[in-house]
Design an enzyme around this catalytic site. Structure first.
Site, PDB file in Angstrom:
ATOM      1  N   ALA B 130      42.289  82.308  12.894  1.00 39.42           N
ATOM      2  CA  ALA B 130      40.956  82.828  12.584  1.00 39.42           C
ATOM      3  C   ALA B 130      40.087  82.886  13.821  1.00 39.42           C
ATOM      4  N   GLY B 131      39.730  84.107  14.203  1.00 37.53           N
ATOM      5  CA  GLY B 131      38.839  84.271  15.346  1.00 37.53           C
ATOM      6  C   GLY B 131      37.663  85.120  14.923  1.00 37.53           C
ATOM      7  N   ARG B 243      24.704  85.626  22.821  1.00 41.88           N
ATOM      8  CA  ARG B 243      25.274  86.907  23.268  1.00 41.88           C
ATOM      9  C   ARG B 243      24.547  87.538  24.449  1.00 41.88           C
ATOM     10  N   ARG B 311      14.069  90.013  15.643  1.00 41.18           N
ATOM     11  CA  ARG B 311      15.480  90.167  15.352  1.00 41.18           C
ATOM     12  C   ARG B 311      16.140  90.936  16.499  1.00 41.18           C
ATOM     13  N   PHE B 338      39.862  98.749  46.814  1.00 36.19           N
ATOM     14  CA  PHE B 338      40.508  97.905  47.824  1.00 36.19           C
ATOM     15  C   PHE B 338      41.956  98.321  48.078  1.00 36.19           C
ATOM     16  N   GLU B 363      32.872  85.142  22.106  1.00 35.88           N
ATOM     17  CA  GLU B 363      31.559  85.419  21.510  1.00 35.88           C
ATOM     18  C   GLU B 363      31.569  86.741  20.729  1.00 35.88           C
ATOM     19  N   GLY B 364      32.709  87.035  20.131  1.00 34.60           N
ATOM     20  CA  GLY B 364      32.852  88.293  19.393  1.00 34.60           C
ATOM     21  C   GLY B 364      33.422  89.357  20.309  1.00 34.60           C
TER      22      GLY B 364
HETATM   23  C1  LIG Z   1      37.904  82.076  27.610  1.00 36.64           C
HETATM   24  C2  LIG Z   1      37.676  81.867  26.149  1.00 36.64           C
HETATM   25  C3  LIG Z   1      36.901  80.819  25.700  1.00 36.64           C
HETATM   26  C4  LIG Z   1      36.687  80.602  24.330  1.00 36.64           C
HETATM   27  N1  LIG Z   1      35.945  79.525  23.940  1.00 36.64           N
HETATM   28  C5  LIG Z   1      35.770  79.279  22.609  1.00 36.64           C
HETATM   29  C6  LIG Z   1      35.039  78.129  22.165  1.00 36.64           C
HETATM   30  O1  LIG Z   1      34.543  77.366  22.981  1.00 36.64           O
HETATM   31  N2  LIG Z   1      34.924  77.901  20.851  1.00 36.64           N
HETATM   32  C7  LIG Z   1      35.455  78.737  19.942  1.00 36.64           C
HETATM   33  O2  LIG Z   1      35.308  78.478  18.752  1.00 36.64           O
HETATM   34  N3  LIG Z   1      36.171  79.835  20.299  1.00 36.64           N
HETATM   35  C8  LIG Z   1      36.335  80.134  21.630  1.00 36.64           C
HETATM   36  N4  LIG Z   1      37.061  81.243  22.028  1.00 36.64           N
HETATM   37  C9  LIG Z   1      37.688  82.082  21.011  1.00 36.64           C
HETATM   38  C10 LIG Z   1      36.998  83.411  20.755  1.00 36.64           C
HETATM   39  O3  LIG Z   1      35.733  83.257  20.204  1.00 36.64           O
HETATM   40  C11 LIG Z   1      37.938  84.252  19.836  1.00 36.64           C
HETATM   41  O4  LIG Z   1      39.053  84.564  20.617  1.00 36.64           O
HETATM   42  C12 LIG Z   1      37.314  85.525  19.348  1.00 36.64           C
HETATM   43  O5  LIG Z   1      36.403  85.267  18.335  1.00 36.64           O
HETATM   44  C13 LIG Z   1      38.345  86.536  18.819  1.00 36.64           C
HETATM   45  O6  LIG Z   1      39.183  85.978  17.824  1.00 36.64           O
HETATM   46  P1  LIG Z   1      40.795  86.112  17.876  1.00 36.64           P
HETATM   47  O7  LIG Z   1      41.221  85.812  19.227  1.00 36.64           O
HETATM   48  O8  LIG Z   1      41.355  85.272  16.788  1.00 36.64           O
HETATM   49  O9  LIG Z   1      41.115  87.628  17.636  1.00 36.64           O
HETATM   50  P2  LIG Z   1      41.396  88.364  16.258  1.00 36.64           P
HETATM   51  O10 LIG Z   1      40.260  88.112  15.364  1.00 36.64           O
HETATM   52  O11 LIG Z   1      42.761  88.012  15.798  1.00 36.64           O
HETATM   53  O12 LIG Z   1      41.358  89.860  16.737  1.00 36.64           O
HETATM   54  C14 LIG Z   1      42.451  90.496  17.441  1.00 36.64           C
HETATM   55  C15 LIG Z   1      42.012  91.880  17.861  1.00 36.64           C
HETATM   56  O13 LIG Z   1      41.643  92.649  16.718  1.00 36.64           O
HETATM   57  C16 LIG Z   1      40.310  93.139  16.811  1.00 36.64           C
HETATM   58  N5  LIG Z   1      39.674  93.118  15.475  1.00 36.64           N
HETATM   59  C17 LIG Z   1      39.579  92.059  14.620  1.00 36.64           C
HETATM   60  N6  LIG Z   1      38.962  92.412  13.485  1.00 36.64           N
HETATM   61  C18 LIG Z   1      38.647  93.717  13.620  1.00 36.64           C
HETATM   62  C19 LIG Z   1      37.992  94.676  12.767  1.00 36.64           C
HETATM   63  N7  LIG Z   1      37.540  94.324  11.580  1.00 36.64           N
HETATM   64  N8  LIG Z   1      37.854  95.936  13.235  1.00 36.64           N
HETATM   65  C20 LIG Z   1      38.316  96.303  14.457  1.00 36.64           C
HETATM   66  N9  LIG Z   1      38.946  95.458  15.287  1.00 36.64           N
HETATM   67  C21 LIG Z   1      39.109  94.178  14.886  1.00 36.64           C
HETATM   68  C22 LIG Z   1      39.638  92.223  17.795  1.00 36.64           C
HETATM   69  O14 LIG Z   1      38.579  92.879  18.468  1.00 36.64           O
HETATM   70  C23 LIG Z   1      40.774  91.894  18.759  1.00 36.64           C
HETATM   71  O15 LIG Z   1      40.924  92.914  19.710  1.00 36.64           O
HETATM   72  C24 LIG Z   1      37.264  81.471  23.388  1.00 36.64           C
HETATM   73  C25 LIG Z   1      38.016  82.558  23.843  1.00 36.64           C
HETATM   74  C26 LIG Z   1      38.225  82.759  25.195  1.00 36.64           C
HETATM   75  C27 LIG Z   1      39.039  83.917  25.643  1.00 36.64           C
HETATM   76  C1  LIG Z   2      52.462  96.577  44.235  1.00 39.12           C
HETATM   77  C2  LIG Z   2      52.490  97.401  45.472  1.00 39.12           C
HETATM   78  C3  LIG Z   2      53.694  97.633  46.097  1.00 39.12           C
HETATM   79  C4  LIG Z   2      53.739  98.368  47.276  1.00 39.12           C
HETATM   80  N1  LIG Z   2      54.949  98.547  47.895  1.00 39.12           N
HETATM   81  C5  LIG Z   2      55.002  99.205  49.086  1.00 39.12           C
HETATM   82  C6  LIG Z   2      56.246  99.330  49.801  1.00 39.12           C
HETATM   83  O1  LIG Z   2      57.295  98.867  49.349  1.00 39.12           O
HETATM   84  N2  LIG Z   2      56.240  99.952  50.993  1.00 39.12           N
HETATM   85  C7  LIG Z   2      55.109 100.484  51.532  1.00 39.12           C
HETATM   86  O2  LIG Z   2      55.168 101.063  52.613  1.00 39.12           O
HETATM   87  N3  LIG Z   2      53.903 100.374  50.901  1.00 39.12           N
HETATM   88  C8  LIG Z   2      53.823  99.741  49.683  1.00 39.12           C
HETATM   89  N4  LIG Z   2      52.611  99.603  49.038  1.00 39.12           N
HETATM   90  C9  LIG Z   2      51.398 100.082  49.697  1.00 39.12           C
HETATM   91  C10 LIG Z   2      50.793 101.332  49.105  1.00 39.12           C
HETATM   92  O3  LIG Z   2      51.570 102.450  49.396  1.00 39.12           O
HETATM   93  C11 LIG Z   2      49.358 101.462  49.648  1.00 39.12           C
HETATM   94  O4  LIG Z   2      48.610 100.389  49.131  1.00 39.12           O
HETATM   95  C12 LIG Z   2      48.722 102.757  49.261  1.00 39.12           C
HETATM   96  O5  LIG Z   2      49.277 103.808  49.981  1.00 39.12           O
HETATM   97  C13 LIG Z   2      47.193 102.769  49.457  1.00 39.12           C
HETATM   98  O6  LIG Z   2      46.864 102.418  50.767  1.00 39.12           O
HETATM   99  P1  LIG Z   2      45.797 101.259  51.094  1.00 39.12           P
HETATM  100  O7  LIG Z   2      46.123 100.105  50.275  1.00 39.12           O
HETATM  101  O8  LIG Z   2      45.730 101.104  52.546  1.00 39.12           O
HETATM  102  O9  LIG Z   2      44.416 101.841  50.565  1.00 39.12           O
HETATM  103  P2  LIG Z   2      43.432 102.789  51.357  1.00 39.12           P
HETATM  104  O10 LIG Z   2      44.192 103.908  51.912  1.00 39.12           O
HETATM  105  O11 LIG Z   2      42.608 101.970  52.251  1.00 39.12           O
HETATM  106  O12 LIG Z   2      42.535 103.333  50.158  1.00 39.12           O
HETATM  107  C14 LIG Z   2      41.531 102.535  49.555  1.00 39.12           C
HETATM  108  C15 LIG Z   2      40.912 103.325  48.420  1.00 39.12           C
HETATM  109  O13 LIG Z   2      40.309 104.521  48.903  1.00 39.12           O
HETATM  110  C16 LIG Z   2      40.849 105.663  48.263  1.00 39.12           C
HETATM  111  N5  LIG Z   2      40.937 106.781  49.230  1.00 39.12           N
HETATM  112  C17 LIG Z   2      41.527 106.746  50.443  1.00 39.12           C
HETATM  113  N6  LIG Z   2      41.400 107.958  51.035  1.00 39.12           N
HETATM  114  C18 LIG Z   2      40.750 108.758  50.160  1.00 39.12           C
HETATM  115  C19 LIG Z   2      40.348 110.132  50.168  1.00 39.12           C
HETATM  116  N7  LIG Z   2      40.616 110.931  51.207  1.00 39.12           N
HETATM  117  N8  LIG Z   2      39.703 110.622  49.091  1.00 39.12           N
HETATM  118  C20 LIG Z   2      39.444 109.829  48.022  1.00 39.12           C
HETATM  119  N9  LIG Z   2      39.794 108.527  47.963  1.00 39.12           N
HETATM  120  C21 LIG Z   2      40.445 108.001  49.022  1.00 39.12           C
HETATM  121  C22 LIG Z   2      42.203 105.219  47.749  1.00 39.12           C
HETATM  122  O14 LIG Z   2      42.588 105.979  46.641  1.00 39.12           O
HETATM  123  C23 LIG Z   2      41.927 103.775  47.374  1.00 39.12           C
HETATM  124  O15 LIG Z   2      41.334 103.728  46.106  1.00 39.12           O
HETATM  125  C24 LIG Z   2      52.548  98.890  47.832  1.00 39.12           C
HETATM  126  C25 LIG Z   2      51.327  98.665  47.193  1.00 39.12           C
HETATM  127  C26 LIG Z   2      51.284  97.927  46.019  1.00 39.12           C
HETATM  128  C27 LIG Z   2      49.960  97.715  45.352  1.00 39.12           C
END
Ligand SMILES: Cc1cc2nc3c(=O)[nH]c(=O)nc-3n(C[C@H](O)[C@H](O)[C@H](O)COP(=O)(O)OP(=O)(O)OC[C@H]3O[C@@H](n4cnc5c(N)ncnc54)[C@H](O)[C@@H]3O)c2cc1C
Ligand SMILES: Cc1cc2nc3c(=O)[nH]c(=O)nc-3n(C[C@H](O)[C@H](O)[C@H](O)COP(=O)(O)OP(=O)(O)OC[C@H]3O[C@@H](n4cnc5c(N)ncnc54)[C@H](O)[C@@H]3O)c2cc1C
Lengths: 396, 381
Positions: B130-131, B243, B311, B338, B363-364
């Site tokens: 129950a959440g 909230r 409210r 980044f 918190e919902g």
């Molecule tokens: C970091 C963290 C701290 C927390 N701390 C506390 C705390 O201190 N005390 C406490 O009591 N609780 C705490 N919680 C719990 C939190 O309040 C619940 O997780 C939250 O109310 C959602 O309930 P659930 O996880 O059971 O999701 P569920 O109710 O099982 O819902 C699952 C999914 O279905 C969606 N959903 C559910 N009903 C509907 C509907 N009618 N229509 C459309 N979509 C729906 C929900 O949005 C969700 O995406 C914490 C949670 C987190 C992540």
């Molecule tokens: C999980 C993972 C695995 C990877 N594995 C490999 C690998 O095996 N080998 C390898 O060589 N590289 C690898 N990469 C690197 C990857 O190819 C680069 O991260 C990527 O090319 C983007 O370069 P950058 O991180 O330097 O970002 P930047 O080039 O600095 O770009 C930063 C931001 O600016 C945007 N941006 C840049 N230029 C423009 C423009 N002209 N117009 C609009 N937006 C722009 C980009 O979209 C991005 O959002 C990996 C990256 C990840 C996340």
């Protein structure tokens, strides 16, 4: 337009299916890839040896390099059947098979192809891609790792970053600057580097998921034999473009199929998760989102068919591959957001927590989906390419 | 009525909270994210400065600030780290039911323990099953003479491992659904209370979440808050106050992500230009600024309404959902800006994505806020 497979292709599908049924590994390691990479790799190597012995590892690769010599459609069918059978994926497929393979087939010397290609398929050798640098990601042509010629070898100095699999790799396909005075794109070369060469330091880097899938790689006076140059000296940009086009295009086959399987698993999950006393799968909002994800998987599929046809006709996916790369990476994010929403509170629990759903795999997938819009050319870069190279608009 | 400037006290509160966040929280945030320990040293320092128990009135030793003031402070603390801010802020939430429904004696005893003895308390509603749907809680309270006997399990209870007492929601009369729930103050030391393993969370890791198990726990009648069956109404009043504040957790995290993104967009160059000079990036920054500003005003407005006795259910729900969703989007875009660095733990933005996700849930959830807003629109447009 004909979106049906031919009778021969259907026969091929049956053959794959039967082989998989008979040969699928009975047991898999309990641990995940991120927990014990060595165990995983040993397992995958065994599996892939079986596949490659039976000729399934490089479906569209020529026979002389260990492939099956079939076409892209067969590749597609094979990948679909692997997913249907829930078979473990090939090892290092996204780099060795999909990037290094095409690069060497298009640009490599015959000796290089014979030396390296078969061992990629048999999983004897693992590859990494050394393109990105701390100051050169999207703007790859600004890379600065330098290689100077010294007799019959190059001496490489510089740094790469985000190099996936570097820690586990035998070789690296490396971009280096060989002429600092030439225009940026014309002073780059491509080298094949043995990762065990003296002077290479690999420093694994922790990611948002907590894993160390990629590394920083430092080159300090690393000697690389001259025969390891791919194509012409200062002709590396062409090799890089081939690699990137395949990274964005061909590899999407695997992504589409993964996204489809994950959607199936999500629907399964929605049936298991309770929401307000009924399964989440009965919730209208969740249904809308799952339906939307299915539509996107289908859109992706047809785009891939189109791209496969283009590869079959022209041998290359073309700049349209950017559409596919952009689409799968962004839909992956949307799909994993649905997964998180479905799990509600439990979406917060990671692997190792008692209440974690499916051992925390969905959080990992959610976080990992943030990488897809960055690597292989970020979403912004793909949109630029589509604007300029597909639509022919002027440079922004 | 409309005034867009803070009072001079509010300006100094904001400054105090920001400097505290900058000096004491931000530098250790990634360390606490890694270890997931309770930030005791920071908790104690915050106490010294009056940044804990914000909702508790002065007569019980608290700072007794308004909801709006709490929003201002919480944005700054969350800018430092949402997890640490959560750990510091939980007492303020746990104290609300006491202020709303507690007797003088209950307030004096239990609020003083937070303020004078510097103890920690938790608010325990959520259960494994129950959440969102509070009426489906399974924890029961059975009347036996002058006592109640509690049985059930609460989970995800923030600060649960450290609390010395809990405000627990339990079902007394199941057939009455919402009106069958009562709230109780339960001592951690009572026989039959145990604290389960703490959860390993994706984000906000410095704020502990634990499972609390109640097995035949005897709770005296004088520990019931308000009348029998009033807990649901208490909870709704708690939400009206909490909230707007939670919305500012999202504002703080989002603003932090935006600031990092702006700095980075000015430093990094691609294709010969600063990132921010690519319109695709500049516009992302502009969207961030719009959302952060809108989210802040929405939370402040919702806070102001309740501070002025009006409210605010719809406004608080709007603020909470808008801010949480905006925060998720902004932190993800910051990672995108980044690039590869955004994906690395050595850089600050990946943590913000992990921290943001929880705000859409507690918190919902964002969906529940929409449900509340829609219901309100359809019944009292
Ligand atoms: C970091 C963290 C701290 C927390 N701390 C506390 C705390 O201190 N005390 C406490 O009591 N609780 C705490 N919680 C719990 C939190 O309040 C619940 O997780 C939250 O109310 C959602 O309930 P659930 O996880 O059971 O999701 P569920 O109710 O099982 O819902 C699952 C999914 O279905 C969606 N959903 C559910 N009903 C509907 C509907 N009618 N229509 C459309 N979509 C729906 C929900 O949005 C969700 O995406 C914490 C949670 C987190 C992540
Ligand atoms: C999980 C993972 C695995 C990877 N594995 C490999 C690998 O095996 N080998 C390898 O060589 N590289 C690898 N990469 C690197 C990857 O190819 C680069 O991260 C990527 O090319 C983007 O370069 P950058 O991180 O330097 O970002 P930047 O080039 O600095 O770009 C930063 C931001 O600016 C945007 N941006 C840049 N230029 C423009 C423009 N002209 N117009 C609009 N937006 C722009 C980009 O979209 C991005 O959002 C990996 C990256 C990840 C996340």
């Amino acid at each position: 337009m004909d979106l049906k497979y031919t009778p021969e292709e259907e026969r091929f599908r049956n053959e794959v299916r039967e082989w998989l049924q008979a040969n699928l590994p009975a047991e898999r390691p309990e641990v995940s890839e991120s927990e014990n990479m060595d165990e995983w790799m040993a397992f995958l190597r065994n599996w892939q040896r079986k596949l490659s012995d039976a000729g399934w590892a490089g479906i569209a690769w020529p026979k002389e390099y260990g492939g099956r010599g079939a076409g892209v459609n067969e590749q597609l069918i094979f990948t679909e059947e692997m997913a249907r059978a829930k078979a473990p994926n090939l090892m290092n497929v996204s780099i060795g098979i999909e990037l290094v393979g095409p690069a060497l087939m298009h640009h490599g010397a015959e000796a290089q192809r014979r030396r390296y290609l078969p061992k990629i398929l048999s999983a004897e050798e693992v590859w990494c891609q050394g393109f990105s640098e701390p100051g050169a990601g999207s703007d790859l042509a600004s890379l600065q790792t330098r290689a100077v010629i010294d007799g019959d070898r190059f001496i490489v100095t510089g740094q790469k970053v985000w190099t996936s699999w570097a820690e586990y790799s035998d070789h690296c396909i490396l971009l280096v600057r060989t002429d600092a005075s030439a225009p940026r794109h014309k002073g780059i070369s491509c080298l094949l580097v043995d990762m065990r060469s003296p002077g290479i330091t690999v420093r694994p880097t922790r990611q948002i998921t907590g894993e160390t899938e990629f590394s920083e790689v430092f080159f300090d006076g690393v000697a690389v034999p001259r025969e390891n140059l791919v194509g012409e000296i200062n002709g590396g940009w062409g090799v890089a473009m081939t690699v990137l086009m395949h990274e964005r295009g061909t590899s999407a086959i695997g992504y589409q199929i993964r996204l489809r399987s994950e959607l199936d698993e999500l629907m399964e999950l929605a049936k298991r998760i309770e929401k307000n006393g009924r399964p989440a799968s009965a919730d209208p909002l969740i249904q809308q989102k799952l339906a939307q994800s299915f539509i996107e998987v289908e859109i992706l599929k047809y785009n891939i068919y189109r791209s496969a046809t283009q590869i079959a006709r022209n041998g290359s996916p073309g700049p349209e591959s950017s559409i596919i790369k952009l689409f799968w990476s962004e839909m992956d994010r949307r799909q994993k957001e649905v997964a998180m929403e479905l799990m509600g509170l439990r979406s917060q629990l990671v692997r190792g927590s008692k209440g974690a759903v499916d051992h925390g795999r969905w959080q990992r997938a959610f976080l990992w989906s943030r990488a897809g819009t960055i690597y292989a050319g970020s979403s912004e870069i793909q949109r630029n390419i589509i604007a300029e190279r597909v639509l022919g608009l002027p440079r922004g | 009525m409309i005034g867009f400037s803070l009072s001079s006290e509010q300006v100094s509160l904001k400054k105090l909270a920001h400097e505290f966040a900058e000096r004491e929280i931000a530098p250790v945030a990634s360390e606490y994210d890694r270890t997931a320990e309770f930030p005791w040293p920071i908790f104690n320092l915050a106490h010294d400065l009056g940044l804990v128990n914000l909702s508790v009135p002065e007569e019980f030793g608290g700072p007794g600030v308004s909801v709006l003031d709490e929003c201002i402070i919480n944005e700054e603390l969350s800018w430092g780290c949402a997890g640490i801010a959560g750990a510091l802020g939980m007492n303020s939430v746990a104290a609300l039911p006491l202020m709303i429904a507690g007797t003088e004696e209950q307030k004096r005893k239990y609020l003083n323990r937070l303020t004078i003895d510097r103890e920690v308390a938790s608010y325990a509603v959520t259960e494994p099953g129950a959440g969102s749907d509070v009426a489906s809680i399974k924890t029961t309270a059975r009347r036996v003479g002058n006592d109640y006997i509690l049985n059930g399990t609460k989970n995800f209870i923030s600060n649960g491992s450290y609390a010395t007492y809990f405000v627990v929601f339990a079902m007394v009369e199941k057939e009455k659904q919402h009106d069958g729930i009562s709230a109780f103050i339960v001592e951690r030391e009572s026989e039959g209370v145990s604290v389960g393993r703490k959860e390993d969370k994706m984000g906000q890791r410095a704020s502990d979440c634990a499972q609390i198990i109640f097995e035949d726990v005897r709770v005296p009648k004088q520990n019931r808050l308000g009348s029998e069956g009033s807990a649901f109404r208490i909870a709704m009043k708690v939400f009206d106050r909490s909230r707007p504040v939670v919305a500012t957790t999202a504002v703080g995290v989002a603003r932090r992500a935006m600031e990092h993104a702006i700095d980075y967009a000015r430093q990094r160059k691609t294709f010969g230009r600063e990132l921010g000079q690519h319109q695709a990036i500049g516009f992302k920054l502009a969207d961030m600024a719009m959302q952060v500003t809108a989210a802040r005003w929405m939370s402040w407005h919702a806070a102001w309404l309740t501070d002025n006795g009006q409210r605010n259910t719809r406004e608080a729900a709007c603020a909470k959902a808008f801010a949480a969703d905006a925060c998720m989007q902004i932190t993800c875009e910051a990672v995108q800006i980044f690039g590869g660095y955004g994906y690395m733990k050595d850089y600050p933005v990946e943590k913000l994505v992990r921290d943001a996700k929880g705000i859409q849930i507690y918190e919902g959830t964002s969906e529940i806020q929409r449900l509340i807003i829609a219901r309100d629109l359809l019944t009292s447009p």
